[in-house]
Design a protein around this motif. Structure first.
Motif, PDB file in Angstrom:
ATOM      1  N   LEU A  37       0.816  -1.216   0.000  1.00  0.00           N
ATOM      2  CA  LEU A  37       0.000   0.000   0.000  1.00  0.00           C
ATOM      3  C   LEU A  37       0.848   1.265   0.000  1.00  0.00           C
ATOM      4  O   LEU A  37       0.366   2.332  -0.369  1.00  0.00           O
ATOM      5  CB  LEU A  37      -0.931   0.002   1.211  1.00  0.00           C
ATOM      6  N   HIS A  38       2.112   1.159   0.404  1.00  0.00           N
ATOM      7  CA  HIS A  38       2.971   2.333   0.501  1.00  0.00           C
ATOM      8  C   HIS A  38       4.119   2.339  -0.499  1.00  0.00           C
ATOM      9  O   HIS A  38       4.865   3.298  -0.583  1.00  0.00           O
ATOM     10  CB  HIS A  38       3.551   2.422   1.908  1.00  0.00           C
ATOM     11  N   CYS A  39       4.278   1.266  -1.256  1.00  0.00           N
ATOM     12  CA  CYS A  39       5.394   1.138  -2.188  1.00  0.00           C
ATOM     13  C   CYS A  39       4.986   1.639  -3.579  1.00  0.00           C
ATOM     14  O   CYS A  39       3.972   1.203  -4.124  1.00  0.00           O
ATOM     15  CB  CYS A  39       5.826  -0.326  -2.271  1.00  0.00           C
ATOM     16  N   PRO A  40       5.771   2.535  -4.178  1.00  0.00           N
ATOM     17  CA  PRO A  40       5.419   3.038  -5.508  1.00  0.00           C
ATOM     18  C   PRO A  40       5.709   2.028  -6.629  1.00  0.00           C
ATOM     19  O   PRO A  40       5.189   2.173  -7.728  1.00  0.00           O
ATOM     20  CB  PRO A  40       6.292   4.275  -5.659  1.00  0.00           C
ATOM     21  N   GLU A  41       6.528   1.029  -6.375  1.00  0.00           N
ATOM     22  CA  GLU A  41       6.871   0.029  -7.385  1.00  0.00           C
ATOM     23  C   GLU A  41       5.742  -0.989  -7.500  1.00  0.00           C
ATOM     24  O   GLU A  41       5.368  -1.626  -6.524  1.00  0.00           O
ATOM     25  CB  GLU A  41       8.160  -0.694  -6.986  1.00  0.00           C
ATOM     26  N   VAL A  45       6.702  -8.218 -12.208  1.00  0.00           N
ATOM     27  CA  VAL A  45       7.883  -8.988 -11.810  1.00  0.00           C
ATOM     28  C   VAL A  45       8.268  -8.656 -10.375  1.00  0.00           C
ATOM     29  O   VAL A  45       8.549  -9.551  -9.574  1.00  0.00           O
ATOM     30  CB  VAL A  45       9.063  -8.716 -12.768  1.00  0.00           C
ATOM     31  N   PHE A  46       8.270  -7.377 -10.024  1.00  0.00           N
ATOM     32  CA  PHE A  46       8.633  -6.973  -8.672  1.00  0.00           C
ATOM     33  C   PHE A  46       7.665  -7.551  -7.651  1.00  0.00           C
ATOM     34  O   PHE A  46       8.072  -8.176  -6.672  1.00  0.00           O
ATOM     35  CB  PHE A  46       8.653  -5.436  -8.571  1.00  0.00           C
ATOM     36  N   VAL A  47       6.398  -7.370  -7.882  1.00  0.00           N
ATOM     37  CA  VAL A  47       5.385  -7.849  -6.938  1.00  0.00           C
ATOM     38  C   VAL A  47       5.374  -9.376  -6.906  1.00  0.00           C
ATOM     39  O   VAL A  47       5.383  -9.985  -5.831  1.00  0.00           O
ATOM     40  CB  VAL A  47       3.993  -7.296  -7.306  1.00  0.00           C
ATOM     41  N   GLY A  48       5.368 -10.005  -8.061  1.00  0.00           N
ATOM     42  CA  GLY A  48       5.297 -11.459  -8.126  1.00  0.00           C
ATOM     43  C   GLY A  48       6.504 -12.148  -7.509  1.00  0.00           C
ATOM     44  O   GLY A  48       6.365 -13.164  -6.841  1.00  0.00           O
ATOM     45  N   LEU A  49       7.676 -11.616  -7.720  1.00  0.00           N
ATOM     46  CA  LEU A  49       8.892 -12.253  -7.220  1.00  0.00           C
ATOM     47  C   LEU A  49       9.168 -11.898  -5.766  1.00  0.00           C
ATOM     48  O   LEU A  49       9.233 -12.769  -4.902  1.00  0.00           O
ATOM     49  CB  LEU A  49      10.088 -11.861  -8.090  1.00  0.00           C
ATOM     50  N   TYR A  51       7.494 -10.113  -3.391  1.00  0.00           N
ATOM     51  CA  TYR A  51       6.453 -10.291  -2.383  1.00  0.00           C
ATOM     52  C   TYR A  51       6.271 -11.777  -2.072  1.00  0.00           C
ATOM     53  O   TYR A  51       6.123 -12.166  -0.910  1.00  0.00           O
ATOM     54  CB  TYR A  51       5.129  -9.707  -2.847  1.00  0.00           C
ATOM     55  N   SER A  52       6.291 -12.609  -3.104  1.00  0.00           N
ATOM     56  CA  SER A  52       6.163 -14.055  -2.884  1.00  0.00           C
ATOM     57  C   SER A  52       7.330 -14.601  -2.076  1.00  0.00           C
ATOM     58  O   SER A  52       7.140 -15.419  -1.173  1.00  0.00           O
ATOM     59  CB  SER A  52       6.080 -14.791  -4.215  1.00  0.00           C
ATOM     60  N   LEU A  53       8.540 -14.151  -2.386  1.00  0.00           N
ATOM     61  CA  LEU A  53       9.706 -14.598  -1.626  1.00  0.00           C
ATOM     62  C   LEU A  53       9.631 -14.151  -0.167  1.00  0.00           C
ATOM     63  O   LEU A  53       9.986 -14.915   0.737  1.00  0.00           O
ATOM     64  CB  LEU A  53      10.996 -14.083  -2.270  1.00  0.00           C
TER      65      LEU A  53
END
Length: 72
Positions: A37-41, A45-49, A51-53
């Motif tokens: 909610l606070h991350c501009p990215e 790929v960023f979210v999927g990789l 956040y999952s990790l």
């Protein structure tokens, strides 16, 4: 994760590793949601990789700690 394990400990789980894994996954999911909610990215790929990790790292930590903390 530690607060969740402390709360789950009162429920006397019969499978401590699985209960620890679920608690860690929940804690990681909450943390990822708050961070998201606070991350501009927001690329796929960023979210999927990452956040999952992060969620799986918390789940793994919960499983390892669950084996120790949730034993009764």
């Amino acid at each position: 994760t530690l607060l969740g394990l402390w709360l789950v400990r009162g429920l006397a789980p019969t499978r401590p590793v699985l209960a620890g894994f679920a608690t860690g996954a929940f804690a990681g999911g909450v943390a990822a949601t708050v961070y998201g909610l606070h991350c501009p990215e927001s690329t796929f790929v960023f979210v999927g990789l990452w956040y999952s990790l992060g969620i799986m790292a918390c789940a793994g930590l919960g499983a390892v700690l669950g084996r120790i903390v949730l034993r009764w």
